[in-house]
Design a protein around this motif. Structure first.
Motif, PDB file in Angstrom:
ATOM      1  N   ARG B 146       0.812  -1.210   0.000  1.00 50.23           N
ATOM      2  CA  ARG B 146       0.000   0.000   0.000  1.00 50.23           C
ATOM      3  C   ARG B 146       0.857   1.277   0.000  1.00 50.23           C
ATOM      4  O   ARG B 146       0.552   2.253  -0.677  1.00 50.23           O
ATOM      5  N   TYR B 167      12.579 -13.635 -11.476  1.00 44.25           N
ATOM      6  CA  TYR B 167      11.301 -14.340 -11.532  1.00 44.25           C
ATOM      7  C   TYR B 167      10.725 -14.648 -10.153  1.00 44.25           C
ATOM      8  O   TYR B 167       9.527 -14.737  -9.970  1.00 44.25           O
ATOM      9  N   SER B 170       8.200 -12.144  -9.202  1.00 45.11           N
ATOM     10  CA  SER B 170       7.137 -11.760 -10.127  1.00 45.11           C
ATOM     11  C   SER B 170       5.730 -11.876  -9.550  1.00 45.11           C
ATOM     12  O   SER B 170       4.836 -11.165  -9.962  1.00 45.11           O
ATOM     13  N   LYS B 171       5.522 -12.767  -8.573  1.00 47.16           N
ATOM     14  CA  LYS B 171       4.181 -12.841  -7.985  1.00 47.16           C
ATOM     15  C   LYS B 171       3.811 -11.552  -7.285  1.00 47.16           C
ATOM     16  O   LYS B 171       2.702 -11.077  -7.378  1.00 47.16           O
ATOM     17  N   ALA B 174       2.974  -8.920  -9.888  1.00 47.04           N
ATOM     18  CA  ALA B 174       1.623  -9.098 -10.417  1.00 47.04           C
ATOM     19  C   ALA B 174       0.609  -8.484  -9.458  1.00 47.04           C
ATOM     20  O   ALA B 174      -0.359  -7.840  -9.873  1.00 47.04           O
ATOM     21  N   ARG B 175       0.859  -8.680  -8.154  1.00 47.33           N
ATOM     22  CA  ARG B 175      -0.050  -8.143  -7.149  1.00 47.33           C
ATOM     23  C   ARG B 175      -0.043  -6.605  -7.179  1.00 47.33           C
ATOM     24  O   ARG B 175      -1.096  -5.972  -7.128  1.00 47.33           O
ATOM     25  N   CYS B 182      -2.016  -1.610 -13.940  1.00 48.69           N
ATOM     26  CA  CYS B 182      -1.041  -1.317 -14.995  1.00 48.69           C
ATOM     27  C   CYS B 182      -0.460  -2.630 -15.510  1.00 48.69           C
ATOM     28  O   CYS B 182      -0.603  -3.669 -14.876  1.00 48.69           O
ATOM     29  N   PRO B 183       0.179  -2.637 -16.664  1.00 47.15           N
ATOM     30  CA  PRO B 183       0.785  -3.883 -17.157  1.00 47.15           C
ATOM     31  C   PRO B 183       2.081  -4.191 -16.408  1.00 47.15           C
ATOM     32  O   PRO B 183       2.636  -3.336 -15.731  1.00 47.15           O
ATOM     33  N   HIS B 184       2.534  -5.454 -16.534  1.00 47.65           N
ATOM     34  CA  HIS B 184       3.836  -5.806 -15.942  1.00 47.65           C
ATOM     35  C   HIS B 184       4.479  -6.880 -16.795  1.00 47.65           C
ATOM     36  O   HIS B 184       3.814  -7.595 -17.537  1.00 47.65           O
ATOM     37  N   THR B 185       5.782  -6.977 -16.710  1.00 45.09           N
ATOM     38  CA  THR B 185       6.515  -7.976 -17.472  1.00 45.09           C
ATOM     39  C   THR B 185       7.735  -8.406 -16.666  1.00 45.09           C
ATOM     40  O   THR B 185       7.998  -7.875 -15.598  1.00 45.09           O
ATOM     41  N   SER B 203      10.570  -7.517 -22.754  1.00 47.86           N
ATOM     42  CA  SER B 203       9.465  -7.542 -23.723  1.00 47.86           C
ATOM     43  C   SER B 203       9.154  -6.139 -24.247  1.00 47.86           C
ATOM     44  O   SER B 203       9.342  -5.134 -23.559  1.00 47.86           O
TER      45      SER B 203
END
Lengths: 306, 306, 306, 306, 306, 306
Positions: B146, B167, B170-171, B174-175, B182-185, B203
């Motif tokens: 937050r 990696y 990455s979880k 994503a959260r 927003c996007p994520h990669t 990417s």
């Protein structure tokens, strides 16, 4: 497998030599953020692991904990720890209502909580630390008495008396005196405050003799130097000092050089201590060798000779 | 009573302020042999003790253990520990057959073995460390999500993508992306060895956008700087970096200055970190305040409002 | 004495055979109310007890607990457990604020709390479960790498690449690739939600080669079948699948038959798995034999050869 | 928060109703491989958690363990377990030299080892199971005596005698008889083998009276049906059966229908038991309500009224 | 090393003799304030320590605890305790709502908490006490059945029946009867209160035979003497009594002399018991010898013959 | 609920009076075989239990253990123990190689192992016993200093000096002297053996003054009487004796009557001690009251005033 923390490596190598076993050097790396990496150099699973390590500062203490836990993690058959010098051993109790942390107890408890199978200590300042666990860990308090007696005999003094500057230490001095068949005394203190000690007087029994002031450890050396002066005041021919743990912190070495003390005899339990003109360092390796031999071999022998 | 180890004192004072309680400074002395004395400044028996302390080096880690055990010794009603930054958290597992000591586990276990009643951690590298005890100690993993979302929103970027260099992380990204909508990669790696990572490609989703490279911690910054370069290669407009723990060891600060990174956003969990032109430090004090409030008040409130 | 829970009896018999020891079948009865009776078929007091048991469902898990506790009750000299497949191993952490029970941790903790002396696991999904005890139980994580490498070599493929569908597994794949001296890659995911994974793309490194999709376990097989399709999309010649634990639940077998996967190679850790046209099952018995031999014989040998 | 395992949900709802608190249904999912997911439906940190669960089969027993450990994991203030029916309670000891696993002890020990704060049992077959821990967990053995006395009084029989088929149960029958101020006897056995019991004869004290055969549980009902026949042989007017736990496994219901027993009175401790023509089920909810009220409220009240 | 508390010294010497090992007498002193000093007479570190001690009064119980803890303190390799007679074994449960302390459980728990490695008991009144620990200590319940059968055969009675005065003991009597191939019965009780037992009647199976009243222990002997009278009332030719533990407290000896009992056969488990005209004492030394031999030798043999 | 063992009942009643709470007398019975029955007189579940009990002999020590365990068994909310006099406290360490059992440690450990929540001791001979547990039990060492100072002031002596016969006790004497603002000294010993102490000389500081010989306990009184004589030899006007624990074993009372000691001031910690012409007994009840009040009330107050 016999390993050591970094600080006690020289002593541990002597022990390994005298036991006729190989000393294993831990693989150590340090990262840029200060974190230290440790790995055992070869397989320890199902082997008896011996760890020798003084705990005289945070890093050394922590390394001992890491080694014990690492041995547990990699399934050592048993973990046997020898602590030549136990840090914080003089803080073995807290004064009433001070809320001070008795680290002599709490840090030793950390060692026990790392779950070694056997822990040996040398010439502890207070045995209270031995009990800082629930009664399930094998402990052994090694006394250097026999090594010390030999060192004193080697001085070849014809008439000497043992002098204790510290009443807490007087029981051990009585024991040494009885082994050496010599008199002993303790410095007198007519009046002292709760916190500060002034050594006022030493009994006339030292008159005309060599006085050997004995203590378990020398830190700044203040009390010992005072006691030595009082011995000379009381007519002692000359003064020697004997202590197991040569911490020699702060100005200690400088102050001792200025004193009239002939020689300081002490052991190599405190990391980094070296012999010089004044200081005569003997090794506790024979003591450690003996306990390891009897402790580790016994189970095997017992089975063989059943 | 709210205390801290020396290193986390500034953060702890912020927490105390925001809770509206007094910060208590431990009485500390250091002896000539390096041993440190600690005493609680006032009565703690039957009081709830809060200890805030990063464990980023041996001394800080050991001080946290000492404080927990001291609180136990002097009969604190409960001992509640907040560890803003957990040392050795990246050593949470040992590679097969290396016999390396997984200090992420073993050192955290030392903390649990000191027997606190509650331990909170912030943005752990791996939750495996939470389980390094027998299941009887209350633990809480605090996420700074937050606070981080607020910081990113404050950047007022009109089009951005979160990029993970790692990696394992990455979880959480994503959260965060889902909170920020927003996007994520994640950076791509065609080929990598067991030990060394080369970030080869990011990417094209970053093209024309602000890339925010996110990680749990920055140590030397190598991987993050590489990832930032790949983002720019892939057409990113500019690159920001976001990380909870700003270790910034070795040449990290210098390397970041040389990189084209616009800003590094991170928290004050790692002792000594300061804001400057490049680095924007926010405090985790609100997070700690919240958990302490809910954890410590709840038992009292529960009884009152039963 | 070597016993097994009912589910792992076939595997345990193979282990007993290869060790040249007798497999002991537990005496089992079931009462009309469903309660199960267990008794050891012969004296176990002062003997080393080996228990082999997958914990893939409540009954098997519970039987392992019963056998450990029974061994304790009847004074086995040591209790050595091998868990070929650990149930709930993918629930090794709880998502923030979900209040979900991380049974990967809690059930493994039940096993440790039954107080065995040694527990070995095979190809764990997460090593976090190893730490679900207080640090006092000997654990061993067995990797099937060597067996797997042999299986792949036996396929006699002239050009192949290892593909990971799951980043969490990529470290192990790197390790396998290095043993096989072959390239490896991981499936790319441009965008994915917190909960659902869509495998979008596999690197062109697979082009013209045999792709071997590797994972620790196959449950419904969804992700693996998707990854296999992406490999073919990216020009892979053909696709093999390699996984230690063949759970194959739900429609898995049917879905795999429909896919273009040439062969699935997996072990016999999950109870009931059988070879067929598609599935090629190898046994982990040699791995278990090896650890039992070294673990149980070592103490005896150590004494003999002291 | 009051939850239950799936099997004891109906009973737990009655308890919640009578306490005037909400019953919380666990979030449950089952995966294709049979693994079960559990999550608490709302925040439990710092709350008192009550878990009601019979442990009459592996799944129910395991669910109780999962709930206790889950409550621990998510920092419940206290975990209070009520076990209406304890599985394996008749296997509370192992016969000499059988090497049978005394699951009455070992499974109850699993419950204690999950570390609840309080566990209540109802009408235990043997109190030995209460001691299957190290003496640190609060346990409470609830007797349904008062509920039973009420049920018997409601039968409105003018002359009755309590009959015990099992000498182990006769102390409790004496206690019930003293509450009801009625005579009691036990079936006689001139000769019986180590394993099999033949009820040969019941004292003539039952002549002309209603006989109430009392036991702690009915499983297949064999002994009870025999005892009932002997009562009729000895001149009893009619026969009632009273038992706390109505397992009624195998052919029990059918056999009872064929017997001349007028009514079976039992509780709802065993999951799934239902009233019908023959069986009259009363609820133990008032008993559970009472203990929860006194146990959970007391600490709060104690503080308020200090 | 084999030692004993003071009370069980005669029995322990018999055991030592039959094992062919030396009995070691503890060094004991008593100070003027009543405190007792104990020291082991020779080195016990790394040796297996056997302690034999009945716990029939506070001093004997306490001495057993002292010896176990002393053995721990001085690093015995293992501590093996044999308790021929366990004090308070009849207080193995507390009556509901009495708040009485079930010392059968709590005192036995003290023994386990002293942390011996192995504890053997003889003919326990209730096996519930075996479970008064957390499941980690090796226990063994020794039954004197074989010794007893021999004693009965030596009586050379041509027709006899075993009679149980106490239903709790009837399972063991059935076992003895099956070894002796003789009938057995139990005294009948038409009506008894919660607290007091009146033996009303013994089955006519004793008519014309020798009745052997069997119990685990004789304290005041009241119930046994009553049962003997009822046997004679029912036509028994004569009455023998058989009990493992001959406490014979209060007026027991005098009452037995007045009764028509021919002979009392019992063991030497209770300290101080002696044979006389009426009482025939056999020794349990062979039983203890056997368990010590198999328990202590096994680990050594296991290794030798691996 | 406030209870006591039998020996400390008079002291406990004084404590109850001063706290304004009821003293609860345990229900006690003794059986003919010497076993003692204990039951709490009323409900203790969820109540704070206070147990006051000196452990000066086996029976009293054992009764304290029984009461703690009984409180645990019947679910007391907390168990708070006050041990006015700790038996065996002078055996707090074992001499090297003697293999003597240090019961000061082992017996205190028994108390901790019974798992009370809080244990307070008064004027311990050695604080080492406080650490005889794993660091998880709340302990409190109460010093009677303030009570003692008041007693000395009440003597209304115009010029006095405190004299320590035992160097181990001299730190406390320094503390008392500083509270009283008076001089203090310790008896001198030129030569003493390992085992026997001869008090040779007391400093001339006592000349013309009242000497108050202070010790923690008086057992046979030998050393104190010697010290008193030396004080008179050194010119002391008269001699008083001050000690917390008046054991007065053997001929102590007779010897003291023969000595020239004016008055012995001591407390009621040792059971059975009474005032007479020579001995002036004060009560430690105010000290116990204070600690109980602050310890037990604090948690309630803390919640109320949060």
């Amino acid at each position: 497998m016999l390993v050591a923390n970094e600080a006690s490596t020289p002593l541990a190598k002597k022990v390994a030599d005298s036991l006729g076993v190989e000393f294993s050097t831990m693989i150590r790396k340090q990262f840029s953020d200060g974190e230290r990496y440790h790995a055992f150099p070869s397989e320890i699973a199902e082997k008896d692991l011996v760890i020798i390590g003084a705990t005289h500062n945070d890093t050394s203490h922590q390394e001992v904990l890491d080694l014990i836990q690492g041995g547990r993690y990699w399934n050592a058959a048993s973990i046997n720890v020898v602590i030549p010098y136990l840090g914080y051993s003089t803080m073995e109790r807290a004064k009433p209502d001070t809320r001070e942390i008795p680290k002599g107890i709490t840090r030793t408890r950390q060692i026990f909580r790392a779950r070694p199978h056997f822990v040996a200590f040398i010439d502890l300042h207070s045995e209270a630390v031995l009990h800082a666990h629930a009664g399930e860990i094998r402990t052994k308090h090694l006394w250097s008495d026999r090594l010390v007696v030999k060192k004193i005999r080697n001085l070849d003094l014809d008439d000497f008396v043992l002098v204790s500057p510290d009443y807490g230490f007087s029981k051990r001095i009585a024991r040494l005196a009885s082994l050496l068949d010599c008199p002993h005394t303790a410095a007198d203190k007519d009046r002292y405050d709760t916190d500060k000690t002034i050594v006022s007087q030493v009994s006339s029994v030292v008159k005309g003799k060599s006085a050997i002031v004995c203590d378990d450890m020398i830190r700044t050396g203040g009390t010992i130097i005072q006691t030595a002066s009082r011995c000379l005041d009381a007519g002692a021919r000359d003064v020697y000092v004997l202590a197991t743990h040569l911490v020699l912190s702060g100005e200690a070495r400088k102050q001792f050089k200025k004193s009239k003390i002939v020689k300081i005899i002490g052991s190599d339990t405190y990391p980094g201590v070296k012999s010089d003109d004044l200081i005569d360092v003997y090794s506790v390796a024979p003591l450690i060798k003996k306990v390891l031999k009897s402790h580790l071999l016994s189970s095997a022998d017992r089975l063989r000779n059943h």
